[in-house]
Write an enzyme that holds these catalytic residues in place. Sequence first.
Site, PDB file in Angstrom:
ATOM      1  N   TYR A 187      48.120  68.436 -54.237  1.00 47.60           N
ATOM      2  CA  TYR A 187      46.967  67.711 -53.683  1.00 47.60           C
ATOM      3  C   TYR A 187      45.838  68.685 -53.359  1.00 47.60           C
ATOM      4  O   TYR A 187      44.669  68.429 -53.664  1.00 47.60           O
ATOM      5  CB  TYR A 187      47.404  66.958 -52.428  1.00 47.60           C
ATOM      6  CG  TYR A 187      46.344  66.065 -51.795  1.00 47.60           C
ATOM      7  CD1 TYR A 187      46.155  64.755 -52.238  1.00 47.60           C
ATOM      8  CD2 TYR A 187      45.546  66.526 -50.750  1.00 47.60           C
ATOM      9  CE1 TYR A 187      45.194  63.931 -51.651  1.00 47.60           C
ATOM     10  CE2 TYR A 187      44.587  65.712 -50.156  1.00 47.60           C
ATOM     11  CZ  TYR A 187      44.424  64.405 -50.607  1.00 47.60           C
ATOM     12  OH  TYR A 187      43.472  63.591 -50.023  1.00 47.60           O
ATOM     13  N   LYS A 195      42.036  68.612 -54.980  1.00 46.52           N
ATOM     14  CA  LYS A 195      40.818  68.407 -54.187  1.00 46.52           C
ATOM     15  C   LYS A 195      39.902  69.636 -54.235  1.00 46.52           C
ATOM     16  O   LYS A 195      38.684  69.495 -54.181  1.00 46.52           O
ATOM     17  CB  LYS A 195      41.180  68.033 -52.751  1.00 46.52           C
ATOM     18  CG  LYS A 195      41.859  66.648 -52.638  1.00 46.52           C
ATOM     19  CD  LYS A 195      40.976  65.511 -53.154  1.00 46.52           C
ATOM     20  CE  LYS A 195      41.611  64.140 -52.916  1.00 46.52           C
ATOM     21  NZ  LYS A 195      40.754  63.026 -53.374  1.00 46.52           N
TER      22      LYS A 195
END
Length: 254
Positions: free
Chosen positions: A156, A160
């Site tokens: 993740y 991002k």
Amino acid sequence: MTGLSGSSVVVTGAGSGIGRAAALRFAEEGARVVVADLNVDGAKAVVAEIEAAGGTAVAVTGDLSDPAMVEQVVSTAVDTFGGLDVLVNNAGIMDRMTATADVTDEEWERLIRVNLTAPFQLTRAVLPHMLAKGKGAIVYTASEAGLRGSASGTAYTVSKHGIVGLTRSTAIMYRNSGIRVNAIAPGGTMTNISASMGGMPEGYGPQTLGPYMPNVGRIAEADEQAAAIVFLASDAASNINGVVLPVDNGWSAV
Ligand code: NAD
């Protein structure tokens, strides 16, 4: 004032959470909204909510990691609303807080595909329409995990950080074309995102990142993120380009 009245706006992940709140706010501003989501019931409910309030919206449902869905989202905006003025690349999923040595190929590929490749493909697909008009705004939902290493697991966090790079690079490449590209970086926000985690592997959980988490602060409402998205998409932000705006009650300032 906002320049959004009558505009054509695509919001991905608009069937829930931050995307839903943004879709409702855009509709309040008089925009016509494409509600794109994997969750058929959620997308339909948001369209119904917008229509009940006198607004205009259409649902496009499917998995954005499928390039055919990306094409369908863009063609629906163009065919139904005559063009595309704003793209909000918001749909996203969480990883399982996993550290690098334990990230499976499956987790890595899913996170990168949904959180980074799909937003890139959507951006690539909308740019010709915005360039033809000489105007457009793109807003990404990045994350605190795009700014630091302690807000989620490796996959993740990488996805991002990629969104932050996509925001800055696209903003610079098109800065003289009337197209603005910005992102919000939410801190903890009350949504359904934990449903995408599917449980954490053994050995992971609050103990993994717990020592770093006390700085999270107050958990935001989805609408507080939506307000920043709509602002960045609006003419009120006409000279703001390439910015990654933390909406995190100061977490990133710690
Ligand atoms: P949410 O789960 O409430 O909403 C996300 C929506 O995206 C859901 O409706 C889901 O069905 C949709 N979606 C997920 N994968 C999809 C796919 N492959 N194709 C189409 N739609 C898909 O969660 P949220 O918190 O509102 O998430 C929105 C964005 O905010 C995400 O990018 C997330 O990473 C980011 N974010 C959330 C937080 C938080 O604390 N909630 C913090 C930082 C960043």
